[in-house]
Design a protein around this motif. Sequence first.
Motif, PDB file in Angstrom:
ATOM      1  N   LYS A 114       1.868   1.174  -6.365  1.00 37.34           N
ATOM      2  CA  LYS A 114       2.518   0.039  -5.992  1.00 37.34           C
ATOM      3  C   LYS A 114       3.541   0.647  -4.934  1.00 37.34           C
ATOM      4  N   SER A 115       4.135   1.592  -5.040  1.00 38.35           N
ATOM      5  CA  SER A 115       5.091   2.045  -3.754  1.00 38.35           C
ATOM      6  C   SER A 115       4.192   2.390  -2.638  1.00 38.35           C
ATOM      7  N   ASN A 116       3.012   3.073  -2.750  1.00 36.24           N
ATOM      8  CA  ASN A 116       2.095   3.305  -1.676  1.00 36.24           C
ATOM      9  C   ASN A 116       1.853   2.157  -1.055  1.00 36.24           C
ATOM     10  N   HIS A 117       1.530   0.824  -1.512  1.00 39.79           N
ATOM     11  CA  HIS A 117       0.912  -0.530  -0.900  1.00 39.79           C
ATOM     12  C   HIS A 117       2.378  -0.918  -0.404  1.00 39.79           C
ATOM     13  N   LYS A 118       3.604  -0.775  -0.659  1.00 42.22           N
ATOM     14  CA  LYS A 118       4.887  -1.237  -0.158  1.00 42.22           C
ATOM     15  C   LYS A 118       5.163  -0.402   1.061  1.00 42.22           C
ATOM     16  N   LYS A 119       4.820   0.939   1.058  1.00 40.19           N
ATOM     17  CA  LYS A 119       5.109   1.784   2.178  1.00 40.19           C
ATOM     18  C   LYS A 119       4.002   1.401   3.200  1.00 40.19           C
ATOM     19  N   LYS A 167       5.318  -2.129   4.489  1.00 37.74           N
ATOM     20  CA  LYS A 167       6.551  -1.782   5.429  1.00 37.74           C
ATOM     21  C   LYS A 167       6.012  -1.488   6.810  1.00 37.74           C
TER      22      LYS A 167
END
Length: 149
Positions: A2-7, A10
Amino acid sequence: MKSNHKKIAKTFCKVLLALTSVVLLVFVGLIVYFKWFYSSTGIDAKSYYIKSLPLANDRFSEDFNEIATIVKDNYSLAQSKHLNLDSLCDSYIARVKDITSPKEYGEMLEEFFASLQVGHSYIYLKSYCTGTFPTVINDSILSASLTIL
């Protein structure tokens, strides 16, 4: 994950914002450019019918001398078209002395600008026209009419 998708989201938003900003700046720059360089503070051109040019006969020479000076100073294509502007202008200056009517003067101006051999310069005169275009079809002349509303 999920953090990869958020990066990625962004980064995508930042790139999209940067592109939008650049397009907006270019658009504003074009508006400023056209308003600055093409403002309506210039001279308004008026169009006259050739018979009603607002010049007295004694002003034809003075008017043509001014036109000839402008052409000599600004016509950059004369050398590439092998035109001697001094002799060309002198021949028309000699003709102006014999002109007695605005119609003759306007026709002479049309000849002068045609002799410059450049398609983007012309004398801005109104003309009488019917808006018809004759066409030959099978040995018959037909006329098409154009109506502009």
